[in-house]
Scaffold this motif. Structure first.
Motif, PDB file in Angstrom:
ATOM      1  N   VAL B  54      37.511  30.609  47.008  1.00 55.78           N
ATOM      2  CA  VAL B  54      37.528  32.069  46.967  1.00 55.78           C
ATOM      3  C   VAL B  54      37.055  32.665  48.273  1.00 55.78           C
ATOM      4  CG1 VAL B  54      36.633  34.090  45.792  1.00 55.78           C
ATOM      5  CG2 VAL B  54      37.217  32.056  44.497  1.00 55.78           C
ATOM      6  N   PHE B  55      36.016  32.061  48.825  1.00 54.32           N
ATOM      7  CA  PHE B  55      35.469  32.645  50.047  1.00 54.32           C
ATOM      8  C   PHE B  55      36.076  32.007  51.283  1.00 54.32           C
ATOM      9  CE2 PHE B  55      32.389  33.249  46.689  1.00 54.32           C
ATOM     10  CZ  PHE B  55      32.267  34.628  46.717  1.00 54.32           C
ATOM     11  N   ASN B  56      37.075  31.116  51.017  1.00 47.71           N
ATOM     12  CA  ASN B  56      37.895  30.658  52.117  1.00 47.71           C
ATOM     13  C   ASN B  56      37.136  29.882  53.182  1.00 47.71           C
ATOM     14  OD1 ASN B  56      40.379  30.391  53.014  1.00 47.71           O
ATOM     15  ND2 ASN B  56      40.775  32.588  53.288  1.00 47.71           N
ATOM     16  N   TYR B 170      43.489  30.194  41.271  1.00 48.47           N
ATOM     17  CA  TYR B 170      42.636  31.084  42.058  1.00 48.47           C
ATOM     18  C   TYR B 170      41.937  32.101  41.168  1.00 48.47           C
ATOM     19  CZ  TYR B 170      41.256  34.630  45.421  1.00 48.47           C
ATOM     20  OH  TYR B 170      40.534  35.528  46.135  1.00 48.47           O
ATOM     21  N   PHE B 171      42.735  32.658  40.257  1.00 46.47           N
ATOM     22  CA  PHE B 171      42.173  33.661  39.347  1.00 46.47           C
ATOM     23  C   PHE B 171      41.023  33.062  38.533  1.00 46.47           C
ATOM     24  CE2 PHE B 171      42.143  35.630  35.126  1.00 46.47           C
ATOM     25  CZ  PHE B 171      41.816  36.928  35.495  1.00 46.47           C
ATOM     26  N   VAL B 174      37.946  32.808  40.468  1.00 51.19           N
ATOM     27  CA  VAL B 174      37.273  34.101  40.594  1.00 51.19           C
ATOM     28  C   VAL B 174      36.487  34.412  39.322  1.00 51.19           C
ATOM     29  CG1 VAL B 174      37.640  36.572  40.868  1.00 51.19           C
ATOM     30  CG2 VAL B 174      38.937  34.965  42.244  1.00 51.19           C
ATOM     31  N   VAL B 175      37.118  34.130  38.167  1.00 52.85           N
ATOM     32  CA  VAL B 175      36.396  34.333  36.908  1.00 52.85           C
ATOM     33  C   VAL B 175      35.237  33.347  36.819  1.00 52.85           C
ATOM     34  CG1 VAL B 175      36.604  34.280  34.401  1.00 52.85           C
ATOM     35  CG2 VAL B 175      38.474  35.146  35.779  1.00 52.85           C
ATOM     36  N   ASN B 400      44.329  31.877  49.234  1.00 54.13           N
ATOM     37  CA  ASN B 400      44.841  33.254  49.169  1.00 54.13           C
ATOM     38  C   ASN B 400      44.057  34.156  50.110  1.00 54.13           C
ATOM     39  OD1 ASN B 400      45.227  31.754  46.743  1.00 54.13           O
ATOM     40  ND2 ASN B 400      46.236  33.562  45.950  1.00 54.13           N
TER      41      ASN B 400
END
Lengths: 256, 400, 149
Positions: B54-56, B170-171, B174-175, B400
């Motif tokens: 998420v934070f790449n 990815y989603f 995030v969850v 992403n």
């Protein structure tokens, strides 16, 4: 990645995170967490019973018959680690230090080990479940195996308790233990099998000096209400807001 | 029922001062120390994995799957210490059937299920789906059959479907981040919400648990990554290792600050319970708190990792430092849990005395039985690495 | 809809359905009737047998003793405080006899000198007060002020 791309992906992420966050918040609005106001309601109808308990420290002579009778009446293991009620001997010395003792819960009687000339003040404090109406233990039970009856007695459902011991941790008064034979939480039931048949509890029955009073707080004529009117009564650890219904006369600040 | 009460009678001699008579026996022993420890490792490992996705944080790529599988391996046993310590383990289902809405412990079952089923399993499944489909075609025999089942019949490998794998994965990550925060912050709340116990009852407890969870999880992945590379005789990806260590250092700083803040607050307010807690930390907890948790588990890693942020010695020395720091941190966080769980029960709620705790070797609360729950996850992890080797993956998620 | 979700959504639906089905079987009968607990548990707790019968119960057969005791300072004390639980004795008065407390320590539990003890009860130093004899040699336990000798 160029700056612009980073900005884009960041915006994208923030957007997504915001959606998830707002979703969580809205769902939590629909199922409010009601632990904050956790309390059992006292019956408004004055004909309904709302059990309470009074203890007159001035009258207690520390004979320990109550603790003994409780163990017999409720078939509690005789080992000195399991008590539904017990008596503590507080001795405040002239230098201000406090000595507390409760050998075998007081069942075998007490001896004063501090020489009389060093004693500033000494007294006995009987303890039992406070049958709180904002009970931390009922609040903590994960499965609903401990509950407060409509007439204000905190009890355990021993066929349903999973034995997680969370309630034992939650009780500020140390009134719960794990019954070694049944492996479930156990505590004072205010002799529910007796009081529901019109008898008094075993501990009140055997108290020689009437230092223990059982009563209906909803009945203005009950001995407990009279006792509370005539004396300045306090509960233990009032700052914890447990809604204790066990009222002590002559409770000294040292008692915890 | 014949019961042996001898050990309790022996304990009577260890009591100092006055305790309520029911407080002699500690209710929560080593098993309950392990419970927050293991869930903490899970949450921490997951958060490290999310950093990458998420934070790449690209450099962490080599550890992404490893962190996820580690989290899964430990999550699978996370409830076991809890269940096995119950007085009636066979009644455990009740916590799912009739959860009491006011109890902090009640929703653990649901938090756990959510985290296992919706977050971890799904994330791993989406991440590996493409590979599982490929492997299910290539592999014969038993292993091949497992892969077939694991595909759940979704064998579509068209680019659009693979893109969906990526998007949903990815989603879920995030969850998963708030879920991981919840999982462990919530474990902290189980302790922090007990107003009867001044050693536990602090609003900072969930925060402290969360950061110590991250610290321990990151240290665990650091350690496992080095161990797995060693066993596979692979060269360690130094930039990845360096940045894991950097994150470990940062989070350790936050964790230490939080815990320090909590203690300073406690000392400054010096409430009713202060005297007994002061005696507690200087008496029964001295070794485990000051020496194990603070000195060995926090200060030494902080100083050595902090030094590495300024000065970089050779790879070999760095590796040794990382290895020893990760082990020290794991050791220290274990004793942090110990100090919370055991420490919180050593003093009487009358604040007039202490009871003792003796760890037995045998028995259902004993050392040997408890240690099993720490060893099993490593076997599960070995199995998972055999089944889903990250190094054989072809499908890589794009960031992403 | 992506094919993955087409498969996962029914799987989760089945799982939730199974959970709810299990729930309807496993939640005990009277659970939730009055609150978050098994309501029948109250009745079960009520059913337990009483071991202590209460002073009024002795009145049926030992009313003379009770009346006699009313005249002296032990009047407030229930018979069972000293004689122990009486339910079994009431059921079988001839075969089961309640405990008869003997010995100086027994009286001492209430009467031994202790500065913590409420001044409401008269105290004697067990090490000084007529050490050689048992208390009930001189005092009548039911009428403590009346001396046997």
């Amino acid at each position: 990645m160029s700056n612009e791309e980073i900005g884009k992906s960041r915006r994208k992420f923030i957007k997504k995170a915001a959606t998830v966050g707002s979703l969580l918040v809205t769902t939590s609005l629909f199922t409010p967490f009601n632990a904050v106001v956790y309390a059992v309601e006292r019956p408004k109808d004055p004909s309904k019973t709302w059990w309470g308990y009074g203890i007159d420290i001035e009258k207690c002579i520390g004979c320990g018959r109550c603790a003994n009778a409780c163990k017999t009446e409720n078939n509690i293991p005789k080992q000195p680690f399991y008590f539904r009620t017990w008596v503590e001997q507080y001795t405040i010395k002239n230098d201000g230090t406090v000595k507390v003792e409760s050998p075998n819960g007081g069942i075998d009687g007490f001896v004063q080990s501090v020489p009389p000339e060093d004693i500033f003040k000494a007294f006995f404090v009987p303890k039992l479940c406070n049958h709180c109406y904002k009970s931390p233990c009922v609040q903590a039970c994960p499965v609903g195996a401990t509950y407060e009856t409509p007439d204000g007695v905190v009890m355990v459902d021993e066929t349903y308790c999973i034995g997680c011991r969370y309630c034992v941790q939650a009780c500020p008064y140390g009134c719960r233990y794990i019954n070694p034979a049944k492996n479930v939480a156990d505590k004072c039931t205010l002799c529910y099998h007796r009081i529901s048949k019109g008898k008094t509890t075993a501990c009140v029955e055997v108290c020689p000096t009437h230092a223990r009073i059982l009563g209906n707080l909803n009945d203005p004529k009950s001995p407990l209400v009279k006792f509370m009117k005539e004396h300045t009564c306090l509960v233990l650890k009032p700052h914890l807001n447990t809604g204790s219904k066990c009222f002590y006369n002559a409770l000294s600040g040292e008692v915890r | 029922m014949e019961q042996n009460f001898q050990h309790l009678y022996d304990m009577l001699s260890q009591v100092q001062g006055f305790i309520y008579p029911n407080e002699l026996d500690l209710q929560w022993g080593l098993l309950i120390v392990l419970y927050p420890y293991i869930t903490g490792l899970v949450a921490g490992a997951f958060i490290l994995a999310s950093l990458e996705r998420v934070f790449n944080v690209k450099v962490l790529g080599p550890t992404y799957q490893l962190a996820l599988l580690t989290a899964l391996a430990f999550l699978l046993v996370a409830t076991m210490p809890l269940v096995s310590h119950l007085g009636h383990p066979e009644r455990f289902y009740e916590i799912l059937m009739t959860p009491h809405s006011t109890s902090a412990m009640a929703i653990f079952g649901f938090v756990y299920l959510w985290y296992l089923m919706v977050v971890l399993l799904l994330e791993i499944w989406f991440d590996y789906r493409q590979d599982i489909v490929i492997w299910s075609k290539e592999t014969k025999g038993f292993k091949g059959r497992i892969y077939k089942i694991l595909t759940l019949g979704v064998t579509d490998l068209s680019p659009s479907t693979i893109k969906w794998d990526d998007k949903i994965g990815y989603f879920i990550t995030v969850v998963g981040i708030p879920s991981a925060f919840m999982l462990h912050g919530y474990v902290g709340f189980i302790f922090g919400s007990i107003k009867a116990n001044p050693w536990w009852s602090t609003v900072l407890m969930p925060v402290i648990f969360l950061f110590s969870a991250m610290v321990s999880g990151i240290a665990l992945v650091l350690f496992i990554y080095m161990a797995v590379s060693f066993f596979r005789k692979q060269k360690i990806d130094m930039p990845a290792l360096d940045s894991i260590a950097k994150f470990l250092f940062y989070i350790l700083v936050i964790d230490f600050t939080m815990e320090g803040l909590d203690q300073i607050h406690r000392i400054y307010e010096a409430e009713e319970s202060f005297e007994i807690l002061f005696l507690l930390v200087h008496g029964p907890l001295f070794l485990t708190l000051f020496v194990f948790q603070i000195f060995l588990g926090t200060v030494v890693p902080l100083i050595s990792l902090g030094t590495l942020q300024l000065y970089k010695p050779s790879e070999k020395i760095r590796k040794i430092i990382y290895l020893s720091c990760s082990l020290l941190v794991l050791f220290g966080i274990f004793f942090m849990r110990w100090n919370v769980v055991i420490g919180g029960q050593l003093f009487s709620k009358s604040f007039y005395g202490f009871t003792g705790y003796k760890l037995h070797l045998l028995g259902s609360e004993g050392f040997l039985f408890s240690i099993i729950w720490v060893i099993i996850p490593f076997f599960i992890l070995a199995f998972l690495l055999w089944l889903l080797p990250p190094w054989k993956k072809v499908g890589q998620h794009e960031n992403n | 809809m992506p094919p993955q979700l087409k498969r996962l959504i029914p799987l989760f639906a089945i799982f939730i359905f199974l959970f709810l089905a299990a729930r309807s079987f496993l939640v005990p009968k009277s659970f939730g009737e009055q609150g978050h607990y098994r309501f029948n548990s109250i009745a079960e707790n009520k059913e337990k047998a009483m071991i202590y019968a209460g002073k009024e119960a002795c009145d049926d057969c030992h009313s003379d003793r009770i009346q006699e005791m009313e005249t002296d300072l032990h009047k407030g004390i229930s018979c069972e405080t000293c004689h122990g639980p009486g339910s079994a004795h009431i059921a079988n008065p001839d075969s089961i006899k309640p405990m008869i407390p003997k010995g100086r320590d027994f009286c001492g539990m209430c009467h031994s000198l202790n500065p913590s003890r409420s001044k409401l009860v008269h105290q004697v130093d067990l090490k000084e007060h007529n050490v050689t004899e048992n208390c009930i040699e001189c005092h009548n336990p039911h009428l403590p002020c009346q001396m046997k000798k």
